[in-house]
Design a protein around this motif. Structure first.
Motif, PDB file in Angstrom:
ATOM      1  N   ALA A 147      11.622   7.010  -4.091  1.00  8.57           N
ATOM      2  CA  ALA A 147      11.908   5.736  -5.171  1.00  8.57           C
ATOM      3  C   ALA A 147      13.095   4.476  -4.138  1.00  8.57           C
ATOM      4  N   GLU A 148      14.339   5.448  -4.052  1.00 11.90           N
ATOM      5  CA  GLU A 148      15.448   4.904  -4.181  1.00 11.90           C
ATOM      6  C   GLU A 148      14.907   3.430  -2.707  1.00 11.90           C
ATOM      7  N   PHE A 149      14.463   3.982  -2.121  1.00 13.13           N
ATOM      8  CA  PHE A 149      13.891   2.875  -0.934  1.00 13.13           C
ATOM      9  C   PHE A 149      12.313   1.614  -1.329  1.00 13.13           C
ATOM     10  N   ILE A 150      11.915   2.675  -2.381  1.00  9.03           N
ATOM     11  CA  ILE A 150      10.654   2.005  -2.750  1.00  9.03           C
ATOM     12  C   ILE A 150      11.111   0.579  -3.179  1.00  9.03           C
ATOM     13  N   ALA A 151      12.129   0.184  -4.159  1.00  6.62           N
ATOM     14  CA  ALA A 151      12.868  -1.121  -4.844  1.00  6.62           C
ATOM     15  C   ALA A 151      13.237  -1.853  -4.403  1.00  6.62           C
ATOM     16  N   PRO A 152      14.286  -1.692  -2.802  1.00  8.72           N
ATOM     17  CA  PRO A 152      14.900  -2.213  -2.363  1.00  8.72           C
ATOM     18  C   PRO A 152      13.982  -3.052  -0.729  1.00  8.72           C
ATOM     19  N   LEU A 153      12.894  -2.398  -0.776  1.00 12.94           N
ATOM     20  CA  LEU A 153      12.013  -2.845   0.312  1.00 12.94           C
ATOM     21  C   LEU A 153      10.824  -3.447  -0.557  1.00 12.94           C
ATOM     22  N   GLN A 194       0.843  -0.915   0.076  1.00 10.50           N
ATOM     23  CA  GLN A 194       0.160  -0.250  -0.060  1.00 10.50           C
ATOM     24  C   GLN A 194       0.800   1.342  -0.126  1.00 10.50           C
ATOM     25  N   PHE A 195       1.945   1.080   0.671  1.00 12.17           N
ATOM     26  CA  PHE A 195       2.809   2.131   0.727  1.00 12.17           C
ATOM     27  C   PHE A 195       3.687   2.994  -0.791  1.00 12.17           C
ATOM     28  N   ALA A 196       4.131   1.634  -0.739  1.00 11.49           N
ATOM     29  CA  ALA A 196       4.639   1.594  -2.384  1.00 11.49           C
ATOM     30  C   ALA A 196       4.530   1.474  -3.177  1.00 11.49           C
ATOM     31  N   SER A 197       2.957   1.508  -3.424  1.00 10.04           N
ATOM     32  CA  SER A 197       1.917   1.863  -4.453  1.00 10.04           C
ATOM     33  C   SER A 197       1.772   3.288  -4.345  1.00 10.04           C
ATOM     34  N   ALA A 198       1.951   3.717  -3.247  1.00 12.89           N
ATOM     35  CA  ALA A 198       1.005   4.894  -3.460  1.00 12.89           C
ATOM     36  C   ALA A 198       2.464   6.260  -3.691  1.00 12.89           C
ATOM     37  N   PHE A 228      15.304 -12.871  12.763  1.00 10.17           N
ATOM     38  CA  PHE A 228      15.584 -11.129  12.717  1.00 10.17           C
ATOM     39  C   PHE A 228      15.723 -10.653  11.110  1.00 10.17           C
ATOM     40  N   TYR A 229      14.929 -11.352  10.218  1.00 10.33           N
ATOM     41  CA  TYR A 229      14.432 -10.409   9.055  1.00 10.33           C
ATOM     42  C   TYR A 229      13.692 -10.130   8.939  1.00 10.33           C
ATOM     43  N   SER A 230      12.745 -10.907   9.793  1.00  8.44           N
ATOM     44  CA  SER A 230      11.197  -9.921   9.636  1.00  8.44           C
ATOM     45  C   SER A 230      12.085  -8.699  10.195  1.00  8.44           C
ATOM     46  N   GLY A 231      12.917  -8.742  11.470  1.00  8.96           N
ATOM     47  CA  GLY A 231      12.215  -7.344  12.097  1.00  8.96           C
ATOM     48  C   GLY A 231      13.271  -6.075  10.884  1.00  8.96           C
ATOM     49  N   TYR A 232      14.458  -6.818   9.993  1.00 12.66           N
ATOM     50  CA  TYR A 232      15.038  -6.120   9.172  1.00 12.66           C
ATOM     51  C   TYR A 232      14.287  -5.427   8.426  1.00 12.66           C
ATOM     52  N   VAL A 233      13.382  -5.794   8.059  1.00 13.21           N
ATOM     53  CA  VAL A 233      12.383  -6.229   6.735  1.00 13.21           C
ATOM     54  C   VAL A 233      11.255  -4.604   7.425  1.00 13.21           C
ATOM     55  N   VAL A 234      10.882  -5.476   8.475  1.00 12.54           N
ATOM     56  CA  VAL A 234       9.698  -4.134   9.288  1.00 12.54           C
ATOM     57  C   VAL A 234       9.974  -2.372   9.775  1.00 12.54           C
ATOM     58  N   LEU A 235      11.574  -2.721   9.363  1.00  9.25           N
ATOM     59  CA  LEU A 235      12.222  -1.482  10.129  1.00  9.25           C
ATOM     60  C   LEU A 235      12.221  -0.765   8.510  1.00  9.25           C
ATOM     61  N   ALA A 236      12.814  -1.609   7.475  1.00  9.02           N
ATOM     62  CA  ALA A 236      12.990  -1.177   6.793  1.00  9.02           C
ATOM     63  C   ALA A 236      11.981  -0.150   6.253  1.00  9.02           C
ATOM     64  N   TYR A 237      10.725  -0.566   5.992  1.00 11.07           N
ATOM     65  CA  TYR A 237       9.388  -0.189   5.962  1.00 11.07           C
ATOM     66  C   TYR A 237       9.027   1.034   6.488  1.00 11.07           C
ATOM     67  N   TRP A 238       9.280   1.391   7.596  1.00  7.19           N
ATOM     68  CA  TRP A 238       9.156   2.150   9.040  1.00  7.19           C
ATOM     69  C   TRP A 238      10.302   3.348   7.919  1.00  7.19           C
ATOM     70  N   TRP A 239      11.747   3.104   8.015  1.00  4.71           N
ATOM     71  CA  TRP A 239      12.441   3.914   7.915  1.00  4.71           C
ATOM     72  C   TRP A 239      11.828   4.487   6.226  1.00  4.71           C
ATOM     73  N   ALA A 240      11.692   3.819   5.437  1.00  9.56           N
ATOM     74  CA  ALA A 240      11.226   4.426   4.103  1.00  9.56           C
ATOM     75  C   ALA A 240       9.894   5.662   4.203  1.00  9.56           C
ATOM     76  N   SER A 282       9.475   6.460   7.467  1.00  9.08           N
ATOM     77  CA  SER A 282       9.418   7.984   7.748  1.00  9.08           C
ATOM     78  C   SER A 282      10.413   9.098   7.111  1.00  9.08           C
ATOM     79  N   VAL A 283      10.883   9.013   5.879  1.00 10.73           N
ATOM     80  CA  VAL A 283      11.365   9.345   4.953  1.00 10.73           C
ATOM     81  C   VAL A 283      10.704  10.410   4.369  1.00 10.73           C
ATOM     82  N   VAL A 284       9.820  10.087   3.918  1.00 11.05           N
ATOM     83  CA  VAL A 284       8.432  10.574   3.518  1.00 11.05           C
ATOM     84  C   VAL A 284       7.589  11.417   4.349  1.00 11.05           C
ATOM     85  N   ALA A 285       7.403  10.876   5.410  1.00  9.86           N
ATOM     86  CA  ALA A 285       6.689  11.592   6.542  1.00  9.86           C
ATOM     87  C   ALA A 285       7.607  12.852   7.131  1.00  9.86           C
ATOM     88  N   ALA A 286       8.996  13.003   6.617  1.00  8.12           N
ATOM     89  CA  ALA A 286       9.590  13.967   7.694  1.00  8.12           C
ATOM     90  C   ALA A 286       9.842  15.182   6.057  1.00  8.12           C
TER      91      ALA A 286
END
Lengths: 596, 596
Positions: free
Chosen positions: B486-492, B474-478, B526-538, B540-544
């Motif tokens: 863009a630089e975060f959405i592709a790897p996410l 949902q976030f990536a599409s939006a 751990f894999y899950s945790g790192y992807v969850v944080l990648a989502y929140w960092w992407a 965060s950038v948009v929100a900031a």
């Protein structure tokens, strides 16, 4: 309390089956270092460390060292002094020192298992003799003949101990900033004035005299690291004829309250016009200090292995005894109320991580030992130089990886105990606290990493790396047809090629931006360490199959190697990606924005 | 001593700019939770924790709790009792509890920043009110009306505190083995007999009464976990009319000597026919206990964030002040004797690791908070159920990753201090020791991992994962057309696809071999945790970028996100490889061969 038994079987396997040291020792002229003698040394070191030192590990932590502020004297924990006397009496302090100075003249390699066992048994205690080694090396290579005569023998025989006085309150890594001053007062004689901190074994009650090796600046010193000289400054003054005189003008001002290694004393040392002698040339103290530091760095690396081995042994006992839940694939011990936790995959993951990192690191450390012997004793100058280049390259890897892994290993071992690991009485939390110093002293992991990628790689045309890659290729070629080795040789070669390519990438990037070296440094160090261990695991499998060991031993080596390649070596993927991402993600942020 | 200031700016950013909680709170019927009020709560929580709790952090560590073995009474460190009285007086104990029981009725989400700040200021102290939360939840959802009337109000108002009495000497994880017995002696009334260990806040002097929630077995209990019942057993007996009577037959037998959280008391509790009341249905105690545990698990996750934030603040101050060596690209402060160490790439690597993991984890925790509010207060049943599914999935990730990262973060922060970090007076080693408990209690990391991959994934058709992947898509599409994002959405998106594929792989493998779940569990977590944080960092950038914050703040979020994607997210490569390697490398070794 945690227990410890000497891992003699694996030490023998490493020395005899993997490294095959007997012909090497013979070739290097160590006539006394026969297989039987080396074995007897291991056996006796195992006995001494497990029966004398290991029982003092807990009391050292609980009682620690105390300073009498009125006298500046330090009292070590109960039993430490007696154990030290036995250690010196047994000739252990001079095990690998030259016979001309009262040593046993055994190969440096033989000192490595001793170091591991001492540190496993009692890391804090081990710091007292450890620091003497550095002082011995500095005096052996840089001291004047009379200084060697007067200071070396008591150090080698363990009647005195040594220190390395480098750090000051405002400078640790950056010794160019140091302020301690030396004033000439006679031939080779100086008065030293200044404050040194973090001086391990700076003051204690184990021996009659303490020989401080002190970095200071002469009045005409150029600024920065090129203006540093080295001095030998004993606690009790020592004349040129060796006679011991008055108390010198130096004193322990306070001792640190630390997270761990509480049985080891960390002193603030105040030099107040203390009499000392110049060691080596004026302003060339840093080179002499590096002689001490390299010895000490490899010694700290052994602390990491010792702690890891002890952590593993205790976690394994607990994992076999603690009954909790059933195996996911059905009860393994249906007659018991629950299965021992060693049936659970995640507990096995933790145990095998410790095991594979520790046994692998043991070979890295012992190999470094053989290289030191070759560098000092081979007939052929080219062989000596090659060995020196390779051990210089491996020293930061050995120090930093073995200590970082000890933090991971003591973490995993404690974790196997669950909440019980956090309780003092089980002894696991002491191992974790003790381990925490090892990535800090004798150069932090960051400093080791810079040494590896800077001085030992970029500044030397990657000479050490090329030698190690040569070892890998030599092994791979020799065993590529070997059915058991094949599954390890392909990935090992792949990693060796990637290691080489990553190195080229970093060095190319660094040519235009020197920050690239620092940015890659720690990931490069870990990457290197994991490939080095992959090499040793592949060699261990081959050596085990060829050995006379029983089937279970061979099978365990094979299974541990498979675990290592499947579960540990893939960490290189993350390190490689971090290295390739370059300096920009680290350097972009302005210092002010870190809390914007 | 380490210092602490409340990170109000980042908390506000997370709540307002990223999560946009104001309309959510309004929609869920929290009429009082206006932006102004929430902001005033944050401000006051910041003031209280930094001025009252933070100064007591060191004395708690140095003096600890003491047990009078003659009376069984525990004395808390100086100042703890007064601070607790102020905390209760200020209404903090009931901040998010229902108004009908004397609480403030604020959203659960608002309790999350409070938890973080309390734990950052004084983790050991924070354990006293923390355990009450679990007791409150258990009684709120499972207690009879009279039990709620009699016990809930004093707990919510902080006049009494609660405990969770689960663990026994021979059982922690495997509660089916427990031996504590309950004998019926009247309507709903029982006598409880047995020994519980590791009881946080089991005995202390902060309040007049302590409410123990105790797991025990009724005489007719079926064996195993299905035979466990829950009882409320107060230190002083409480009648149905709420009147407090005689001292109950329970007593603290001893307290543990721990690696850290020394200001928090860990008790052996002996129940010797103590009077208690059944909570919920007979033999259904484990469900009630999970209500307490989930609350406590998210609370322990906040301990990880609090410690990490405090560690970061202190490491940053030190890195800006400590002068040592020159920047590799030339002196940055030529007028000073050396550059501050924050110029060095490897110091930046450590600081940015802490920063990116901590600010990212803050969003994970606050998001979980909003899901709890939705699960309890949304009008729509489907929305409530979805939120509950998602927060159940995120709870083990939140607990385990936030605490594991706190160990890494306190490690890195200490490492920035070099040898000084190992010395008690700087306070960094206390943070590291305190952090070490967080991956053990309320379920070890291994247990969280099994919960994630087992109950929360395999057993539920990966329902929680699908919901989170939906959020990512949902976030990536939006934002896929957004230049900054863009630089975060592709790897996410790439990682989301891999996460999904890895899950399928593991579940397929597990169908034929259940050990595959355990073998993959911790790496999967751990894999899950790192992807969850990648989502929140992407996000965060948009929100900031969309926020009214100043340019430096926006830039810092962008740079931290870039660091995270370049340097932290690649750890997923190693975890994915470990997961794909399957169970065989872990399970092959016979238990006897671990020390063959």
């Amino acid at each position: 309390m945690s227990s410890y038994r000497a891992p003699l079987k694996d030490l023998r396997f490493a020395l005899n089956d993997v490294l095959n040291v007997a012909p090497l020792f013979a070739r290097l002229g160590f006539a006394d270092a026969t297989p039987d003698l080396v074995d007897a040394v291991l056996e006796e070191a195992g006995r001494f460390t497990t029966t004398v030192l290991a029982p003092l590990n807990r009391v050292g932590d609980e009682i620690g060292c105390t300073l009498d502020t009125a006298t500046g004297e330090v009292t070590t924990p109960p039993g430490f002094k007696q154990a030290y006397a036995q250690f010196a009496e047994g000739g252990w302090t001079g095990l690998t020192a030259p016979t001309e100075f009262g040593g046993q003249g055994l190969p440096h390699t033989v000192g490595v298992p001793l170091g591991e066992m001492v540190n496993a048994a009692n890391l804090a205690w081990g710091n007292f003799p450890l620091l003497s080694h550095g002082a011995i090396e500095a005096l052996k290579f840089h001291g004047q003949p009379w200084q060697q005569e007067v200071f070396l023998k008591p150090l080698v025989e363990g009647r005195w101990t040594g220190t390395m006085c480098l750090t000051e309150p405002h400078c640790g890594t950056d010794l160019g900033l140091l302020r301690t001053r030396a004033e000439p007062v006679g031939e080779d004689t100086y008065t030293i004035t200044g404050t040194k901190i973090f001086i391990t074994a700076g003051e204690h009650d184990l021996v009659d005299n303490i020989v401080h090796l002190v970095l200071a600046k002469l009045p005409d010193a150029p600024p920065g690291p090129k203006g540093i000289s080295l001095f030998v400054v004993p606690k009790f003054q020592v004349a040129r004829d060796g006679s011991v005189g008055a108390r010198n003008a130096l004193r322990c001002g306070s001792i640190e309250h630390k997270m761990g290694i509480k049985g080891s004393v960390t002193c603030v040392m105040n030099f107040d016009g203390a009499q000392g002698y110049l060691v080596g040339q004026p302003h060339k103290g840093l080179q002499a200090m590096f002689t001490m530091m390299n010895t000490a760095r490899l010694g700290v690396g052994l602390q990491g292995i010792g702690l890891s081995e002890r952590a593993y042994q205790n976690a394994l006992v607990y994992a076999r005894e603690r009954l909790q839940s059933r195996s996911l694939s059905g009860a393994k011990f249906p007659d018991k109320p629950a299965d021992p936790i060693i049936v659970h995959p995640d507990v096995r993951r933790m145990l095998l991580s410790i095991k594979s990192l520790t046994e692998g690191a043991r070979l890295l450390a012992l190999h470094a030992g053989t290289l030191i012997d070759i560098a000092h004793h081979a007939d052929d100058a080219a062989e000596r130089e090659q060995a020196d280049t390779l051990v210089s390259f491996l020293t930061p890897i050995s120090k930093a990886c073995q200590t970082e892994w000890s933090i991971e290993n003591t973490y995993n071992a404690l974790q196997c105990f669950g909440g019980h690991g956090y309780i003092h009485e089980h002894g696991m939390e002491q191992l974790a606290r003790d381990a925490r110093i090892t990535t800090l002293y004798e150069g932090t992991t960051g400093i080791q990493s810079l040494d590896l990628i800077g001085r030992k790689t970029a500044a030397s045309g990657a000479a050490g790396l090329k030698l190690f890659l040569g070892l890998i290729e030599q092994f791979a070629s020799a065993h590529q047809g070997d059915a058991t080795a094949a599954e390890f040789i392909a990935p090992l070669r792949e990693k060796a090629a990637e290691w080489s390519e990553l190195t080229k990438t970093v060095l190319q990037q660094a040519a235009s931006n020197p920050e690239e070296l620092g940015a890659a440094s720690t990931d490069y160090l870990f990457y290197s360490g994991y490939v080095v261990l992959a090499y040793w695991w592949a060699r261990s499998v081959v050596a085990a199959q060829a050995s006379g060991h029983e089937a279970a031993f061979k099978q365990a080596k094979l299974e541990t190697a498979r675990f290592y390649f499947a579960r540990i070596l893939p960490r290189t993927l993350a390190h490689a990606a971090a290295i390739r991402s370059g300096a920009e993600p680290l350097m972009a942020m302005d210092a002010d924005r870190f809390d914007a």
